[in-house]
Design a protein around this motif. Structure first.
Motif, PDB file in Angstrom:
ATOM      1  N   TYR A 176     -11.412   4.231  22.348  1.00 46.43           N
ATOM      2  CA  TYR A 176     -11.836   3.972  23.624  1.00 46.43           C
ATOM      3  C   TYR A 176     -11.076   4.243  25.102  1.00 46.43           C
ATOM      4  CZ  TYR A 176     -14.068  -0.034  20.681  1.00 46.43           C
ATOM      5  OH  TYR A 176     -14.848  -0.438  19.510  1.00 46.43           O
ATOM      6  N   ILE A 195      -7.402   3.066  22.420  1.00 47.17           N
ATOM      7  CA  ILE A 195      -7.040   2.483  21.635  1.00 47.17           C
ATOM      8  C   ILE A 195      -8.060   3.749  20.874  1.00 47.17           C
ATOM      9  CG2 ILE A 195      -7.361   0.505  20.520  1.00 47.17           C
ATOM     10  CD1 ILE A 195      -7.755  -1.453  22.827  1.00 47.17           C
ATOM     11  N   THR A 196      -7.744   3.850  19.421  1.00 45.10           N
ATOM     12  CA  THR A 196      -8.977   4.207  18.033  1.00 45.10           C
ATOM     13  C   THR A 196      -8.864   3.015  17.492  1.00 45.10           C
ATOM     14  OG1 THR A 196      -6.210   5.078  16.616  1.00 45.10           O
ATOM     15  CG2 THR A 196      -8.180   6.301  18.334  1.00 45.10           C
ATOM     16  N   GLU A 197      -9.779   3.329  16.493  1.00 41.70           N
ATOM     17  CA  GLU A 197     -10.112   2.632  15.210  1.00 41.70           C
ATOM     18  C   GLU A 197     -10.228   2.967  14.041  1.00 41.70           C
ATOM     19  OE1 GLU A 197     -11.514  -1.724  17.779  1.00 41.70           O
ATOM     20  OE2 GLU A 197     -13.096  -1.020  16.540  1.00 41.70           O
ATOM     21  N   ALA A 198      -9.756   3.219  13.114  1.00 40.93           N
ATOM     22  CA  ALA A 198     -10.383   3.866  12.254  1.00 40.93           C
ATOM     23  C   ALA A 198     -10.859   2.682  11.034  1.00 40.93           C
ATOM     24  CB  ALA A 198      -9.023   4.312  10.774  1.00 40.93           C
ATOM     25  N   LEU A 199     -12.182   2.856  10.712  1.00 37.99           N
ATOM     26  CA  LEU A 199     -12.967   2.792   9.769  1.00 37.99           C
ATOM     27  C   LEU A 199     -13.336   3.528   8.804  1.00 37.99           C
ATOM     28  CD1 LEU A 199     -15.793   1.582  12.192  1.00 37.99           C
ATOM     29  CD2 LEU A 199     -13.758  -0.049  11.634  1.00 37.99           C
ATOM     30  N   ILE A 258     -16.960   4.088  24.991  1.00 37.91           N
ATOM     31  CA  ILE A 258     -16.626   4.506  22.665  1.00 37.91           C
ATOM     32  C   ILE A 258     -17.266   5.128  22.566  1.00 37.91           C
ATOM     33  CG2 ILE A 258     -16.793   2.809  20.766  1.00 37.91           C
ATOM     34  CD1 ILE A 258     -17.890   0.739  23.129  1.00 37.91           C
ATOM     35  N   THR A 287     -14.711   7.069  13.188  1.00 43.37           N
ATOM     36  CA  THR A 287     -13.844   6.952  14.027  1.00 43.37           C
ATOM     37  C   THR A 287     -14.059   6.608  15.014  1.00 43.37           C
ATOM     38  OG1 THR A 287     -11.699   7.790  12.544  1.00 43.37           O
ATOM     39  CG2 THR A 287     -11.028   6.619  15.232  1.00 43.37           C
ATOM     40  N   LEU A 288     -13.512   5.238  15.755  1.00 38.78           N
ATOM     41  CA  LEU A 288     -14.087   4.724  17.206  1.00 38.78           C
ATOM     42  C   LEU A 288     -12.945   4.988  17.573  1.00 38.78           C
ATOM     43  CD1 LEU A 288     -15.958   1.547  16.416  1.00 38.78           C
ATOM     44  CD2 LEU A 288     -17.025   3.543  17.146  1.00 38.78           C
ATOM     45  N   ARG A 344      -4.896   9.109  19.667  1.00 43.71           N
ATOM     46  CA  ARG A 344      -4.993   8.370  20.673  1.00 43.71           C
ATOM     47  C   ARG A 344      -3.726   8.414  22.001  1.00 43.71           C
ATOM     48  NH1 ARG A 344      -1.968   2.440  18.916  1.00 43.71           N
ATOM     49  NH2 ARG A 344      -1.470   1.868  21.455  1.00 43.71           N
ATOM     50  N   LYS A 393     -17.895   7.858  18.663  1.00 45.19           N
ATOM     51  CA  LYS A 393     -18.557   7.309  17.593  1.00 45.19           C
ATOM     52  C   LYS A 393     -17.936   8.285  16.873  1.00 45.19           C
ATOM     53  CE  LYS A 393     -21.008   4.153  14.620  1.00 45.19           C
ATOM     54  NZ  LYS A 393     -21.714   3.549  14.128  1.00 45.19           N
ATOM     55  N   GLN A 401      -6.605   9.099  13.532  1.00 43.26           N
ATOM     56  CA  GLN A 401      -5.782   8.732  14.638  1.00 43.26           C
ATOM     57  C   GLN A 401      -5.629   9.434  15.684  1.00 43.26           C
ATOM     58  OE1 GLN A 401      -5.357   6.940  11.099  1.00 43.26           O
ATOM     59  NE2 GLN A 401      -5.121   4.300  11.870  1.00 43.26           N
TER      60      GLN A 401
END
Lengths: 389, 333, 373
Positions: free
Chosen positions: C324, C313-317, C333, C321-322, C344, C335, C341
């Protein structure tokens, strides 16, 4: 969790059937009518004369009524006119009554039309107009003799009077008077409302926010006493009052009402006070206030809604009470009678005199009704606090 | 002194004394006995705080003890003694005498009848009205009017309903609405409703139902409004009709409130006195326990049997009392 | 100079429920100390014990050199600001601030001067005659603070004062409190919060409470850089520090750990020869990882990665980017600054600077490099 804020929300679903909604409207109208009808009857009856009450149902007094009236005997002073002995007068005291038909015999009460002249026996005659004026003539003087009776059918518009209230409230000396009982009821009610509130408020604060051994036992005791029937208290307390020399009187009835009202008062007020934010009370403690100062300056002003709720309960309960007053207040002299008791007495002595009963009853319920409608918000709030858990 | 002034004076003195107790006792505690100053200031404050709860509680505790707790035991004692025989202990003789009186059994059966009918009908009507008014724009007005009898005394209500039940001789105009309707529709002779054995009980119960329905309605209406809207919306989406929503979604969610309403009215019914006293005084087989007791105490002057009757009322209330206490203790924890 | 001293303080309810034990803490004059910890750790209870709202079950509490265990709150020289503000709803702002002074029988002139002074500092002058319900949340909080300043206490106690405010207002009010502290350098403040950002930004020292006792006391950055145990390590910093189990394979001034997941970690924390083979947890903050290509490493076999795996999983803030990566218990995790992105589904290898790799003895939550700092 979202709680419905508007009572219209239920009606707003798509596709609700209008017929159903009409049925709801109509059935509610009917229920409200049913609930109000008895009270309205009492209210209207209190503005009617004894005659009106006993001759027709109160519901018919609201519209113009045509009805047969009880027979009226002709009276008046006799004068001489053109060789005839004449008596003139008026049948009805009210201008608004209109004569529809009349007669002189109970067998034919509607024999004549208004304005017609009836030829009676022994050369007498009687003419009655639509407004009730009559002219009676005879060949001989009728002095000492009974004049004829008249049967009438007349229509009369709604007619109301304040005479009953005048009689019940301001004609001081009669035994039906409610004036003294009214005053006595106030004398009983006001301290019997304030004293338990005062005692209960302090006790409720202690039970809600102060730490001391035995607190939870006391709370349980209050809850238990909440349902003890006051019937149990009558004899022991009457004995007790006689022993300590209070006997029957205001002091005794105040104390009794205080004792009987306290469990509910403490229960309601404690529930309310416990729900006040703890932080506010602790902040006051940090600010250096003693519990007495916290109570008088912070808790009391903030508890106004709960105090008002209980005040209304206790006021209604004491005002409407019969039993406690009969046992602890009213002695043989009857000087300290209260309104509920006065009405019970009237039911005994004046059982058929609805104009007096209705007026007396209405005088006694008008104050609670006023309190009820003005303070309803607090009453409802108190009820909810007292029973919903 | 006019009676009005006299009344005002009595009121002011009585209330004034009570207020001054609290102020004086706390003033003495904080200023004289344990002043918040000097070298023992912390000890003084802590001791004052330990004493203060009892100052607050004293009047209430005394009043509760003397006016409610003590009478329960004294009544129990009185019911076991006989006043005429020089306060001799006579065991259950008073109870035996009471059980031998048909009037007592009449009162007991009538009371049980009241217990069956009044709480049930008041709650059902209350619930019905609460639900119906919930949808109306004039619902609050309707509720207010139905709630109104709550403010009327039992005696006042007795007068109101006596007028409804009034009977005039046959052939004359009926001024009681019940007889007016009855003679109009059936053409029969008017009835003296309050003297019809058995049925007259129901005519008396109507008065209490008329009064208590408003109470039930107010509380149940609040409970209905407290139901989360989502559960109703979910039922609507699931295709439930209004009746199903009411019985399957709403009523189950307010059961505890219904029970509370029911029991509260039950307690009221057990104590019902004024209505019977003012309307029939127990004649024509309408006696109830509270009025039977009053009769024994103040007409027959028989304290023993009167107290025994009071104990019967207490006995009937006791299960509710225990239930209340258990609930309250649960809540405290 | 020590203003507030707690010695072996403990709190029990009834006989067996222990809420706090063996709290030893000294707070100096002019310090702002923040108590932080998960809910239920006893931080509010400790504050309320200092205030005198809860009895102290054991140990001693001294304020300004005086033992105050049995003093009622009003005699302790403290003022408290509550989470709910606890303003008296039936009194105006002015009356709220005057209440304590009136109770203390101060003269009218004194009261007025004190209130006017504080109202000026906190910009409350336009609201003095309003009731609390006519104020916004931020204004209410300022009144609550003003009410405590008026009393001129030795110690200010704040019980989660910002948690009833919305996010934007919380930041603004946090800055105001920081400014206020600067204006009153001599006043001592104890501040309770569950929000680590508040703790990090406001505190001179942070007290982390866990399991009924103090887990660590120290300056904010010291706690971040040198957490004493796994709890503090995971509590401070967001997202929380990653923990990987392993055994020590080489000791010395640098320690090498063979991780159970197959990687190798090197840390600048020294270890004695006796530690050889000890089971430990290795802690790496998500922001301390750097990236390599997993395939390349696997081929060369050199410079072993700390962890390698597939990003699920990636979370782009935006600014970061986080990433997982599934691991045996939970996820690792990472950071990374910037936008990544595209990672992934990729296999990646993770590295960490040995200076930023922490070691905790497994099972005891004790850190081997304790004396190293």
């Amino acid at each position: 969790m979202r709680v419905r804020s508007s009572n219209k929300a239920m009606g707003s679903f798509v596709g609700q059937r209008p017929a159903l909604s009409w049925a709801v409207h109509l059935s509610m109208l009917f229920i409200v009518f049913l609930w109000l009808f008895p009270t309205v009857g009492l209210f209207i009856s209190s503005f009617r004369t004894a005659d009106q009450i006993s001759s027709s149902g109160w519901w018919s007094s609201l519209s113009t009524q045509e009805q047969q009236r009880s027979p009226i005997r002709i009276t008046g002073t006799e004068t001489q006119d053109k060789g005839l002995y004449v008596v003139v007068g008026k049948l009805f005291s009210s201008e608004a009554v209109v004569l529809r038909a009349w007669g002189t015999s109970s067998k034919r009460p509607n024999e004549y039309q208004p304005g017609a002249t009836a030829q009676l026996k022994r050369g007498r005659s009687l003419t009655i107009d639509a407004d009730g004026r009559y002219r009676f003539t005879a060949q001989q003087s009728q002095a000492g003799k009974r004049l004829p009776r008249v049967f009438t059918t007349a229509s009369s518009p709604p007619e109301f009077t304040f005479r009953n209230y005048d009689y019940i409230l301001f004609q001081g000396d009669n035994s039906d008077s409610m004036a003294k009982a009214f005053l006595n009821t106030f004398t009983v009610t006001i301290p019997a409302t304030i004293i338990p509130i005062l005692f209960a408020a302090f006790a409720a604060y202690a039970l809600a926010w102060m730490e001391f051994p035995g607190r939870s036992i006391l709370i349980a005791a209050v809850v238990a006493l909440l349902v003890v029937p006051l019937q149990l208290a009558l004899i022991p307390l009457l004995k007790f009052h006689n022993e300590i020399g209070i006997g029957k009187g205001y002091l005794g009835v105040w104390l009794a009402h205080t004792g009987f009202g306290l469990p509910l008062a403490i229960y309601l007020l404690r529930n309310y006070m416990v729900s006040l934010p703890r932080d506010i009370i602790e902040n006051a403690r940090v600010d250096g206030a003693t519990d007495f100062q916290i109570f008088t300056r912070i808790i009391l002003p903030l508890s106004f809604p709960a105090l008002a709720s209980f005040a209304i309960f206790q006021f209604l309960w004491v005002w409407n009470d019969l039993l406690v007053a009969r046992v602890f207040l009213i002695d043989a002299s009857g000087q300290t009678t209260v309104m509920t008791n006065q009405i019970v007495e009237l039911l005994g002595t004046r059982g058929g005199n609805w104009e007096i009963l209705a007026t007396a009853a209405f005088v006694s319920i008008v104050v609670p009704l006023l309190v009820f409608f003005v303070m309803q918000k607090y009453l409802v709030r108190g009820l909810l606090a007292g029973s919903v858990k | 002194m006019s009676p009005l002034m006299q009344g005002v004076t009595i009121i002011v003195v009585g209330v004034g004394l009570c207020v001054s107790y609290f102020f004086l006792s706390n003033w003495l505690l904080d200023r004289v006995f344990l002043p918040a100053r000097g070298q023992h200031i912390d000890r003084n404050i802590n001791r004052a705080n330990a004493i203060r709860p009892w100052l607050f509680l004293l009047p209430a505790v005394i009043a509760l003890a003397v006016y409610l707790a003590y009478p329960v035991f004294e009544t129990l004692r009185l019911s076991l003694f006989d006043r005429d025989q020089g306060n001799a202990f006579i065991g259950l003789a008073n109870y035996q005498q009471m059980f031998s009186e048909p009037k007592f059994w009449e009162a007991l059966t009538n009371n049980l009848l009241w217990l069956l009918v009044v709480p049930a009908l008041s709650t059902v009507f209350g619930l019905l009205i609460a639900q119906l008014t919930d949808r109306l724009w004039w619902g609050n007005i309707a509720k207010s009017l139905i709630f109104m009898p709550m403010a009327i005394s039992f005696v006042g209500a007795a007068v109101i309903w006596k007028l409804v039940y009034d009977a005039r001789p046959a052939g004359t105009e009926q001024i009681g609405v019940l007889n007016a309707l009855y003679t109009f529709f059936s053409g029969a002779e008017p009835q003296v409703w309050l003297t019809l054995p058995f049925w007259n009980n129901f005519f008396l119960m109507v008065v209490l139902i008329w009064i208590q329905t408003g109470f039930a309605m107010v509380i149940l209406s609040a409970a209905l409004r407290g139901i989360p809207e989502e559960t109703i919306e979910a039922a609507v989406v699931d295709g439930a009709n209004p009746l199903q929503i009411f019985f399957r979604i709403k009523v189950p969610q307010i059961t505890s409130t219904i029970v509370v309403v029911w029991t509260t009215i039950t307690i009221t019914v057990l104590k019902v006195f004024d209505i019977v006293f003012a309307m029939t005084n127990g004649q024509w087989e309408t006696q109830v326990l509270a009025n039977y007791m009053f009769d024994k105490l103040f007409r027959a002057n028989d304290w023993g049997v009167g107290s025994a009757a009071a104990m019967i009322i207490m006995l009937l209330v006791t299960p509710l009392l225990i239930w209340n206490v258990i609930n309250a203790r649960k809540e405290l924890k | 100079m020590t203003e507030l001293k707690l010695t072996n303080v403990s709190k029990r309810y009834g006989n067996n429920v222990e809420v706090l034990r063996d709290i030893n803490l000294e707070i100096n004059q002019g310090e702002l100390v923040v108590f932080v910890g998960p809910s239920g750790c006893g931080k509010s209870t400790l504050l309320r014990m200092i205030a005198g709202l809860e009895k102290i079950s054991g140990g001693t509490l001294e304020i300004d050199g005086v033992r105050v265990n049995d003093f009622p709150p009003s005699l302790r020289g403290i003022a408290m600001v509550f989470q709910s503000y606890a303003l008296y709803p039936h009194m105006t702002v002015r009356e709220n601030m005057a209440f304590a002074l009136k109770i203390a029988k101060k003269s009218k002139a004194e009261i007025k001067e004190a209130i006017d002074n504080v109202a000026r500092i906190l910009q409350l002058e336009p609201y003095l005659d309003r009731l609390p319900k006519a104020l916004s949340g931020g204004q209410r909080q300022r009144v609550a603070i003003g009410r405590s300043i008026v009393r001129d206490p030795k110690v200010y106690l704040f019980d989660e004062p910002l948690s009833n405010l919305d996010a934007a207002l919380r930041v603004a009010t946090r800055l105001e409190i920081a400014q206020l502290k600067e204006q009153m350098p001599d006043s001592t403040m104890v501040y309770v919060t569950h929000d680590q950002v508040e703790a990090m930004t406001l505190a001179d020292r942070i007290v982390v409470l866990a399991d009924q006792s103090i887990a660590q006391v120290g300056a904010p950055l010291a706690l971040y850089e040198r957490p004493n145990n796994e709890f503090v390590a995971q509590f401070i910093g967001s997202p929380a520090m990653n923990l990987l189990s392993g055994t020590i394979s080489a000791t010395g001034p640098q320690t090498t750990i063979r991780l159970d997941s197959g990687g190798t970690a090197r840390s600048n924390v020294p270890s004695s020869a006796a530690m050889q083979g000890a089971a430990v947890n290795v802690g790496v903050r998500p922001e301390d990882f750097s990236l390599g290509d997993a395939n390349a490493i696997a081929d060369s076999g050199s410079a072993a990665a700390l962890f390698s795996g597939q990003v699920d999983i990636t979370e782009a803030l935006g600014e970061v980017t986080l990433l997982y990566l599934p691991a045996e218990n939970g996820r690792i995790i990472v950071k990374l600054p910037g936008i990544h992105q595209g990672l992934r589904g990729q296999n990646i290898a993770l590295y960490a600077d040995p200076a930023k790799v922490h070691i905790f003895l497994a099972g005891q939550s004790l850190l081997t490099y304790k004396d190293h700092a």
